[in-house]
Design a protein around this motif. Structure first.
Motif, short mmCIF file in Angstrom:
data_model
loop_
_atom_site.label_atom_id
_atom_site.label_comp_id
_atom_site.label_asym_id
_atom_site.label_seq_id
_atom_site.Cartn_x
_atom_site.Cartn_y
_atom_site.Cartn_z
N MET A 16 31.88 66.52 -4.76
CA MET A 16 31.57 65.34 -3.86
C MET A 16 31.53 64.27 -4.71
N ASP A 17 31.73 63.21 -4.46
CA ASP A 17 31.47 61.87 -4.99
C ASP A 17 30.68 60.98 -3.99
N GLN A 18 29.50 60.34 -4.72
CA GLN A 18 28.88 59.56 -3.93
C GLN A 18 29.62 58.06 -4.37
N MET A 19 30.17 57.55 -3.51
CA MET A 19 31.10 55.99 -3.68
C MET A 19 29.86 54.93 -3.58
N GLY A 20 29.81 54.24 -4.54
CA GLY A 20 28.75 53.17 -4.48
C GLY A 20 27.33 53.72 -4.63
N GLU A 21 26.48 53.37 -4.10
CA GLU A 21 26.36 52.16 -3.11
C GLU A 21 26.35 50.77 -4.21
N VAL A 22 27.22 49.92 -3.71
CA VAL A 22 27.52 48.66 -4.61
C VAL A 22 27.81 47.47 -3.71
N GLU A 23 27.44 46.48 -4.20
CA GLU A 23 27.56 45.01 -3.31
C GLU A 23 28.56 44.40 -4.08
N TYR A 24 29.89 44.30 -3.64
CA TYR A 24 30.84 43.66 -3.99
C TYR A 24 30.83 42.02 -3.71
N ALA A 25 31.23 41.41 -4.86
CA ALA A 25 31.54 39.94 -4.71
C ALA A 25 32.73 39.70 -4.26
N PRO A 26 33.02 38.55 -3.67
CA PRO A 26 34.61 38.19 -3.07
C PRO A 26 35.51 38.73 -4.25
N GLY A 27 36.68 39.29 -4.03
CA GLY A 27 37.67 39.61 -4.67
C GLY A 27 37.66 40.92 -5.42
N GLU A 28 36.23 41.74 -5.21
CA GLU A 28 35.88 42.85 -6.34
C GLU A 28 36.37 44.06 -5.61
N PRO A 29 36.29 44.14 -4.20
CA PRO A 29 36.44 45.46 -3.53
C PRO A 29 37.63 46.19 -4.07
N LYS A 30 37.47 47.75 -4.25
CA LYS A 30 38.56 48.42 -4.89
C LYS A 30 38.91 49.49 -4.24
N GLY A 31 40.01 50.19 -4.51
CA GLY A 31 40.14 51.36 -3.55
C GLY A 31 41.04 52.51 -4.60
N THR A 32 42.03 53.19 -4.17
CA THR A 32 42.55 54.01 -4.83
C THR A 32 44.04 53.84 -4.59
N PRO A 33 44.88 54.08 -5.84
CA PRO A 33 46.57 53.96 -5.51
C PRO A 33 46.83 54.99 -4.80
N TRP A 34 48.28 55.18 -4.31
CA TRP A 34 48.87 56.36 -3.78
C TRP A 34 48.78 57.63 -4.64
N HIS A 35 48.31 58.72 -3.99
CA HIS A 35 48.01 60.02 -5.09
C HIS A 35 48.27 61.26 -4.36
N PRO A 36 48.55 62.25 -4.96
CA PRO A 36 48.75 63.45 -4.15
C PRO A 36 47.59 64.46 -3.88
N HIS A 37 47.96 65.37 -2.99
CA HIS A 37 46.69 66.48 -2.82
C HIS A 37 47.41 67.88 -2.44
N MET B 148 38.41 39.82 0.41
CA MET B 148 38.07 38.25 0.50
C MET B 148 36.60 37.84 0.42
N SER B 149 35.94 38.75 1.40
CA SER B 149 34.63 38.21 1.49
C SER B 149 33.56 39.15 0.54
N GLY B 150 34.08 40.32 0.09
CA GLY B 150 33.12 41.15 -0.65
C GLY B 150 32.30 41.68 0.34
N GLY B 151 31.21 42.50 0.00
CA GLY B 151 30.09 43.08 0.84
C GLY B 151 29.68 44.21 0.47
N LEU B 152 28.90 45.14 1.36
CA LEU B 152 28.24 46.25 0.65
C LEU B 152 29.24 47.49 1.10
N PHE B 153 29.54 48.28 -0.03
CA PHE B 153 30.25 49.66 0.20
C PHE B 153 29.52 51.01 -0.24
N HIS B 154 29.47 51.99 0.44
CA HIS B 154 28.58 53.28 0.28
C HIS B 154 29.30 54.43 1.09
#
Length: 317
Positions: free
Chosen positions: A61-82, A134-140
Motif C-alpha cells: 500500500m502506498d500513501q500518495m502525498g499528502e502534497v500541495e502542488y504548485a501550478p504545473g507540478e501535478p504528476k501521475g503515472t505513464p501507461w504500465h501493465p498489471h 494548470m491550477s495546482g492544489g492538494l493531492f492525497h
C-alpha cells in the motif's frame, strides 16, 4: 481531509464490539519509508518491513502525498501493465483520471474509490486532469494491492467506480468516531466495494481523546495505518501516528484511540483499517505482476512484451 463526512455522526448507525469479544493485541508498529512513484509523485510505502504472513492477502500500500502542488507540478503515472491482483485507489483530496486498455476508466475525486481487477492483464494510466495541472492544489490518497487466489489470477479484468456518496457511513458507540466502510462487512453493515478476495476496508476519523472498539472477523488479519494525526492501538495503548502501520494479532475486536491533542492541519486522528482472509498460497511479486510461480512471472513479462496484455489507445501512442 476528509472529503466524505457528516455534520452529526450521532444520526448514523452505531457499531460496537460485544463485551465478550477478545481484543486483538498489537504485534508490531512499522514506520513507512518515503519515495517516489510514477512520474515523480511522493509516496510512503505503508507496509515496508512487515512480514507477508501478516499482510496476506494484501501485497503493498502506498500513501500518495499528502502534497500541495504548485501550478504545473501535478504528476501521475505513464501507461504500465498489471496481472494477477486488484488495485484499489482511494482518493482523499484532489482529482485523478484513470484509463485502461480493457475499456475501464473514469474520474475519481476526493472521497471516491476505484477498484481495478487486473486479472489476466491490462495496461492502465493514472494522471491528474489538465485543470489540476494548470491550477495546482492538494493531492492525497492511497493505492492498495490485493492479491487474487490462483484460481482467479487469469480472470477477465474488471473496473469499479465507487462514488464517495456510496460509502456506508457509521459511527462508534458514543459517536466519537466517523467510520467510512468502503468494502466488506462490519457488524452487519456492508460497504459498496465488490471484492474477489474477502476483505474489509475502512477510513475512520477519531475525535481527539475518543476511543473506538470495533468487532473484527476472527478469520481476517487486521492492519491499521495512520493517515494523519496521532493516537494509539490495542487495549495496551501502543502509540502510532501518521505514516505508521500497526499489525494486530488474533482476536474478535480491535481498538483505536486518538490523542487528546492533534496536529493543526488535521483535527482528528485519520486511520485506514484493513482486514482480509489470507489466501495462503505462494506469492511471487515482481514489478507490476503478482503470480504464484517464477514461471508465471516470466510468462507475464513475455505476454506484456508481445502485446497480449492490451495496447495503448492510438491517440496515446
Amino acid at each position: 481531509m476528509p472529503a466524505v463526512t457528516v455534520e452529526n455522526p450521532l444520526t448514523l448507525p452505531r457499531v460496537a464490539a460485544p463485551a465478550e469479544a477478545r481484543p486483538r493485541p498489537v504485534l508490531a508498529v512499522a514506520t513507512a519509508p518515503s519515495g517516489f512513484e510514477g512520474e515523480g509523485f511522493p509516496v510512503r510505502r505503508a507496509f515496508a518491513g512487515i512480514d507477508y504472513k501478516h499482510l496476506d492477502p494484501f501485497i503493498m500500500m502506498d500513501q500518495m502525498g499528502e502534497v500541495e502542488y504548485a501550478p504545473g507540478e501535478p504528476k501521475g503515472t505513464p501507461w504500465h501493465p498489471h496481472r494477477g491482483f486488484e488495485t484499489v485507489t482511494y482518493l482523499i483530496d484532489g482529482t485523478f483520471v484513470h484509463r485502461d486498455s480493457h475499456g475501464g476508466g473514469g474520474v475519481i475525486n476526493g472521497g471516491d474509490t476505484q477498484w481495478m481487477t487486473a486479472g489476466s492483464g491490462l495496461l492502465h494510466i493514472e494522471a491528474p486532469p489538465e485543470s489540476l495541472v494548470m491550477s495546482g492544489g492538494l493531492f492525497h490518497g492511497l493505492q492498495l494491492w490485493v492479491n487474487l487466489p490462483k484460481r482467479d489470477k487469469m480472470m477477465a479484468p474488471r473496473y469499479q467506480d465507487i462514488d464517495g456518496g456510496q460509502v456506508k457511513l457509521l459511527t462508534s458507540a458514543d459517536g466519537g468516531a466517523l467510520l467510512r466502510l468502503i468494502a466488506g462487512d462490519l457488524d452487519g453493515n456492508k460497504g459498496p466495494g465488490i471484492t474477489h478476495t474477502p476483505i474489509s476496508m475502512l477510513h475512520i476519523s477519531v475525535n481527539p481523546g475518543a476511543e473506538v472498539t470495533l468487532p473484527w472477523r476472527a478469520d481476517f488479519n487486521a492492519l491499521a495505518y495512520g493517515l494523519a494525526g496521532r493516537g494509539s492501538a490495542g487495549a495496551e495503548g501502543r502509540p502510532f501516528r501518521t505514516g505508521q502501520a500497526v499489525v494486530f494479532g488474533t482476536g474478535d475486536s480491535l481498538t483505536i484511540r486518538a490523542d487528546e491533542s492533534q496536529e493543526t492541519r488535521s483535527p482528528n486522528f485519520e486511520v485506514v483499517l484493513l482486514g482480509g482472509e489470507p489466501i495462503r498460497e505462494p506469492m511471487m511479486h515482481y514489478g507490476p505482476f503478482v503470480m504464484n510461480t517464477h514461471a508465471e512471472l516470466a510468462q507475464a513479462f513475455e505476454d506484456f512484451q508481445a502485446g497480449r496484455l492490451g495496447t495503448v489507445p492510438a491517440e496515446e501512442s
